[in-house]
Design a protein around this motif. Structure first.
Motif, mmCIF file in Angstrom:
data_model
loop_
_atom_site.group_PDB
_atom_site.id
_atom_site.type_symbol
_atom_site.label_atom_id
_atom_site.label_comp_id
_atom_site.label_asym_id
_atom_site.label_seq_id
_atom_site.Cartn_x
_atom_site.Cartn_y
_atom_site.Cartn_z
ATOM 1 N N GLY A 1 0.539 -13.092 -18.942
ATOM 2 C CA GLY A 1 0.881 -12.084 -19.931
ATOM 3 C C GLY A 1 1.904 -11.129 -19.342
ATOM 4 N N ALA A 2 2.130 -9.978 -19.977
ATOM 5 C CA ALA A 2 3.158 -9.064 -19.491
ATOM 6 C C ALA A 2 2.975 -7.681 -20.071
ATOM 7 N N LEU A 3 3.461 -6.691 -19.321
ATOM 8 C CA LEU A 3 3.622 -5.318 -19.793
ATOM 9 C C LEU A 3 5.113 -5.004 -19.732
ATOM 10 N N VAL A 4 5.668 -4.483 -20.831
ATOM 11 C CA VAL A 4 7.099 -4.192 -20.900
ATOM 12 C C VAL A 4 7.285 -2.698 -21.132
ATOM 13 N N LEU A 5 8.159 -2.086 -20.320
ATOM 14 C CA LEU A 5 8.492 -0.671 -20.437
ATOM 15 C C LEU A 5 10.004 -0.521 -20.431
ATOM 16 N N ARG A 6 10.483 0.591 -20.988
ATOM 17 C CA ARG A 6 11.894 0.941 -20.875
ATOM 18 C C ARG A 6 12.000 2.240 -20.079
ATOM 19 N N VAL B 1 -9.375 -8.212 -18.380
ATOM 20 C CA VAL B 1 -8.242 -7.750 -17.572
ATOM 21 C C VAL B 1 -7.793 -6.386 -18.079
ATOM 22 N N GLN B 2 -7.755 -5.409 -17.196
ATOM 23 C CA GLN B 2 -7.343 -4.053 -17.559
ATOM 24 C C GLN B 2 -6.313 -3.524 -16.571
ATOM 25 N N ILE B 3 -5.258 -2.922 -17.102
ATOM 26 C CA ILE B 3 -4.314 -2.177 -16.270
ATOM 27 C C ILE B 3 -4.805 -0.738 -16.233
ATOM 28 N N GLU B 4 -5.127 -0.249 -15.047
ATOM 29 C CA GLU B 4 -5.757 1.060 -14.914
ATOM 30 C C GLU B 4 -4.862 2.095 -14.248
ATOM 31 N N GLN B 5 -3.752 1.650 -13.670
ATOM 32 C CA GLN B 5 -2.816 2.582 -13.055
ATOM 33 C C GLN B 5 -1.409 2.017 -13.166
ATOM 34 N N ILE B 6 -0.468 2.821 -13.675
ATOM 35 C CA ILE B 6 0.935 2.446 -13.775
ATOM 36 C C ILE B 6 1.736 3.456 -12.978
ATOM 37 N N SER B 7 2.448 2.999 -11.936
ATOM 38 C CA SER B 7 3.238 3.878 -11.078
ATOM 39 C C SER B 7 4.718 3.601 -11.315
ATOM 40 N N LEU B 8 5.413 4.587 -11.898
ATOM 41 C CA LEU B 8 6.844 4.454 -12.122
ATOM 42 C C LEU B 8 7.593 4.755 -10.827
ATOM 43 N N PRO B 9 8.754 4.153 -10.636
ATOM 44 C CA PRO B 9 9.526 4.429 -9.420
ATOM 45 C C PRO B 9 10.027 5.861 -9.404
ATOM 46 N N ALA B 10 10.264 6.388 -8.205
ATOM 47 C CA ALA B 10 10.732 7.764 -8.060
ATOM 48 C C ALA B 10 12.053 7.958 -8.802
ATOM 49 N N GLY B 11 12.129 9.032 -9.585
ATOM 50 C CA GLY B 11 13.367 9.361 -10.273
ATOM 51 C C GLY B 11 13.545 8.706 -11.626
ATOM 52 N N TRP B 12 12.571 7.885 -12.077
ATOM 53 C CA TRP B 12 12.671 7.203 -13.367
ATOM 54 C C TRP B 12 11.618 7.765 -14.315
ATOM 55 N N ASP C 1 -4.664 -11.631 -23.809
ATOM 56 C CA ASP C 1 -5.550 -12.588 -24.485
ATOM 57 C C ASP C 1 -4.923 -13.984 -24.475
ATOM 58 N N VAL C 2 -4.461 -14.409 -23.299
ATOM 59 C CA VAL C 2 -3.699 -15.652 -23.171
ATOM 60 C C VAL C 2 -4.652 -16.829 -22.977
ATOM 61 N N THR C 3 -4.628 -17.760 -23.924
ATOM 62 C CA THR C 3 -5.401 -19.002 -23.846
ATOM 63 C C THR C 3 -4.413 -20.165 -23.915
ATOM 64 N N ALA D 1 1.934 10.743 -21.776
ATOM 65 C CA ALA D 1 1.811 9.682 -20.788
ATOM 66 C C ALA D 1 1.453 8.368 -21.457
ATOM 67 N N LEU D 2 1.693 7.284 -20.741
ATOM 68 C CA LEU D 2 1.177 5.996 -21.190
ATOM 69 C C LEU D 2 -0.343 6.064 -21.194
ATOM 70 N N PRO D 3 -1.011 5.209 -21.969
ATOM 71 C CA PRO D 3 -2.476 5.241 -21.974
ATOM 72 C C PRO D 3 -3.045 5.080 -20.576
ATOM 73 N N ASP D 4 -4.170 5.729 -20.320
ATOM 74 C CA ASP D 4 -4.800 5.613 -19.007
ATOM 75 C C ASP D 4 -5.182 4.173 -18.701
ATOM 76 N N THR D 5 -5.626 3.443 -19.713
ATOM 77 C CA THR D 5 -6.043 2.052 -19.525
ATOM 78 C C THR D 5 -5.426 1.192 -20.613
ATOM 79 N N LEU D 6 -4.856 0.062 -20.215
ATOM 80 C CA LEU D 6 -4.335 -0.923 -21.153
ATOM 81 C C LEU D 6 -5.156 -2.188 -21.013
ATOM 82 N N ASP D 7 -5.721 -2.644 -22.124
ATOM 83 C CA ASP D 7 -6.632 -3.774 -22.123
ATOM 84 C C ASP D 7 -5.863 -5.048 -22.456
ATOM 85 N N ALA D 8 -5.723 -5.933 -21.475
ATOM 86 C CA ALA D 8 -5.023 -7.199 -21.686
ATOM 87 C C ALA D 8 -5.972 -8.330 -22.046
ATOM 88 N N GLY D 9 -7.271 -8.065 -22.088
ATOM 89 C CA GLY D 9 -8.226 -9.095 -22.478
ATOM 90 C C GLY D 9 -8.334 -10.215 -21.465
#
Length: 468
Positions: free
Chosen positions: A435-440, A397-408, A273-275, A419-427
Motif C-alpha cells: 500500500g502507500a501513503l502520499v503527501l505533498r 496496520v497503523q501508521i502512528e508517527q509521521i516525521s517530515l524532513p527538516a524545513g518542509w 486493505d490490500v488483498t 496536523a495530519l491525523p495522529d493515526t492512519l489505519d491501513a488495515g
C-alpha cells in the motif's frame, strides 16, 4: 506591526494597468532558499525596479503556488487591497492613492498595512522558571518575553534537539482563530547560540511545526499562520553558552475568507486493505467535495456524489499483474504551468496486490520513501510505500508517527492547516502486497531532501504485535 514575507506586491501604471505591471515578492531579501539577510526589519521589504515614468497604483495579492519563488508563500490577512495615503488596517480595499514615479526617481516609504483586527500592543512578560515541558508557561499574545538559559554544565555543548525534552524554556499560547504569528528570538550574549522551535498540539500529542536554528542567534525568526488551538514556542541552547534573551511573539488574526476557500486540495492519500483482489483508498480534502478515483489495469473509474472531506472507496477486481496506478481527484483549481494547466487536486500512487499467504508465514512491513516534483524544485510529492515482504498477512496496520524532513511543510497547512491525523489505519496488507501513503510537501527553508519517515505497528495472524 511587523513585516509580512511572501506576499505579491504589484505596481500598475494608470492608463495601461494590464500592460505596464511589474511585481515583487515581499521579504525576498530576508532568509530564503538562497540564504538572505537576517534583519527582521527586512521581513516585509519589497523593491520594484525599472518602472517607466508615470503614475502607479500599488496592490497586495496572495501568491499562487506557481511560478516558484525563493521564499515561502504567506496567507494575506484581510485579502487583496491597494495602497493609499495613510494606509491602515480598516481601509476600503479598492481605495488607492496614485504614486508618481519620474525618470531616475526612487519612491520610498510605501508601507501597506493589511486589513484586519488588531490584538493591541505586546505586553511585557517575565519568564517563570521552571517552564520546560510539560510545564510550559502560558502567555497571551502579543507578548515580549524576557528570559534566560544557563550555560551548559562543565562547558559542554548543548545536545542537538531530538525530542521536545531538549527545549530549555517553553511558552504555550492558545489561539481562538487562525493567526499569523511572528516570533523573534534575540540573545543578549553575542557568542550564544539559541534556537527557536514551534510545536502544535492535537489529540493530546505535540508535533513540530517550524524551527529557526541558524548558527549563533542572528536573531532567530519564525513567521507562521497557525491554526486555532494550543501552540508552543521553545527556546533551545544549541551551544555550551547560555544567555539572557528576548522573545517577541507578535500576532495578527488571519481567519479564512468568508465562505471558506474557493478551491479544495487533497491533504493525503492512504492505500491499504490490500488483498489479492481488492484494496481501499482513503483520502482527505480541505473542503467538502464529491469523490472521484481511477485505478486498475485497464483504468477504471469509481466515485461517489456525496460531498464530504473524508473519502473512502473500495477498489475491487484488481489486476493480477500489479503494481497498478491509483489516482484520486477533487474539485480543485488549475494552476498555469509550463505544460498547461496543472491540477493541485490530484494525487497518485500505486498498489501491488497481495498473494496467498504461506501456512504459518510471518509478515514483515517495510516502509520506504520516494519523492518526485509536482511543480518547481520546492514542491515534492512524497510516496511512502508500505510493503509486506513476508509470507504472512499483516493485520491491523497503523501508521502512528509521521516525521517530515527538516524545513518542509505539508502543502495544505498553508491554506487549511492542522496536523495530519495522529493515526492512519491501513488495515490489512497481505503477503507480498504493498500500500502507500502520499503527501505533498513544500520547502520552507534549508536544503534537506524530501524524505518522509513513518513508524507504526501491525500484528500477524496470531495477534503477535510487531512494529515498523
Amino acid at each position: 506591526m511587523t513585516g509580512l514575507q511572501g506576499i505579491h506586491v504589484i505596481a500598475r501604471r494608470m492608463g495601461d494597468p494590464q500592460e505596464t505591471a511589474v511585481s515583487a515578492v515581499s521579504g525576498f531579501v530576508f532568509r530564503n532558499a538562497g540564504g538572505g539577510a537576517s534583519d527582521p526589519a527586512r521581513l516585509g521589504e519589497f523593491l520594484i525596479p525599472g518602472l517607466p515614468p508615470g503614475s502607479y497604483t500599488l496592490e497586495l495579492q496572495e501568491l499562487d503556488l506557481f511560478p516558484v519563488v525563493p521564499v515561502r508563500l504567506s496567507f494575506l490577512p484581510g485579502g487583496p487591497k491597494f495602497w493609499r495615503e495613510g494606509s491602515s488596517r480598516q481601509d476600503d480595499p479598492t481605495d488607492s492613492t496614485p504614486i508618481v514615479v519620474n525618470a531616475g526617481q526612487e519612491a520610498t516609504g510605501i508601507d501597506v498595512v493589511c486589513n484586519g483586527d488588531s490584538l493591541g500592543e505586546p505586553q511585557e512578560v517575565p519568564a517563570q522558571e521552571p517552564n520546560a515541558l510539560p510545564d510550559a508557561q502560558v502567555v497571551t499574545l502579543p507578548a515580549v518575553i524576557s528570559g534566560a538559559v544557563p550555560d551548559a554544565a562543565n562547558s559542554t555543548a548543548g545536545p542537538p534537539i531530538s525530542t521536545e525534552a531538549d527545549l530549555q524554556d517553553v511558552y504555550a499560547v492558545d489561539l481562538s482563530d487562525w493567526t499569523v504569528v511572528t516570533a523573534i528570538l534575540s540573545a543578549a550574549r553575542p557568542d550564544a547560540d539559541l534556537d527557536l522551535y514551534v510545536l502544535g498540539e492535537a489529540n493530546g500529542k505535540r508535533y513540530p511545526e517550524a524551527a529557526s536554528a541558524q548558527p549563533g542567534t542572528p536573531p532567530e525568526l519564525i513567521q507562521e499562520r497557525l491554526a486555532p488551538g494550543r501552540h508552543y514556542f521553545g527556546v533551545h541552547r544549541a551551544g555550551s553558552k547560555g544567555s539572557a534573551y528576548t522573545l517577541r511573539l507578535l500576532a495578527t488574526p488571519a481567519p479564512l475568507p468568508a465562505g471558506g476557500l474557493d478551491f479544495n486540495l487533497v491533504s493525503y492519500l492512504l492505500l491499504g486493505d490490500v488483498t489479492p483482489t481488492s484494496a481501499t483508498a482513503r483520502w482527505h480534502t480541505t473542503g467538502d467535495a464529491a469523490s472521484e478515483l481511477y485505478y486498475n489495469r485497464p483504468l477504471q473509474e469509481a466515485g461517489s456524489t456525496a460531498r464530504e472531506q473524508d473519502h473512502t472507496l473500495s477498489l475491487t477486481s484488481l489486476a493480477l499483474d500489479g503494481p497498478f496506478p491509483v489516482e484520486v481527484y477533487d474539485q480543485g483549481r488549475g494552476i498555469p504551468g509550463t505544460f498547461g494547466l496543472f491540477n493541485l487536486d490530484e494525487m497518485a500512487a500505486s498498489i501491488t496486490p497481495a498473494t496467498a499467504p504461506d501456512p504459518n508465514g510471518e509478515p514483515t512491513i517495510v516502509a520506504d520513501s520516494s519523492a518526485s516534483s509536482f511543480g518547481g524544485p520546492g514542491e515534492q510529492q512524497v510516496v511512502v510505500r508500505l510493503t509486506n515482504t513476508g509470507r504472512g498477512d499483516a493485520l491491523q496496520v497503523q501508521i502512528e508517527q509521521i516525521s517530515l524532513p527538516a524545513g518542509w511543510v505539508n502543502l495544505t497547512d498553508q491554506f487549511a492547516g492542522g496536523a495530519l491525523p495522529d493515526t492512519l489505519d491501513a488495515g490489512t496488507i497481505g503477503a507480498g502486497g504493498a500500500g502507500a501513503l502520499v503527501l505533498r510537501l513544500v520547502r520552507a527553508r534549508g536544503s534537506a531532501a524530501a524524505k518522509v519517515t513513518v513508524h507504526g505497528s501491525y500484528t500477524d495472524a496470531a495477534g503477535t504485535p510487531m512494529t515498523f
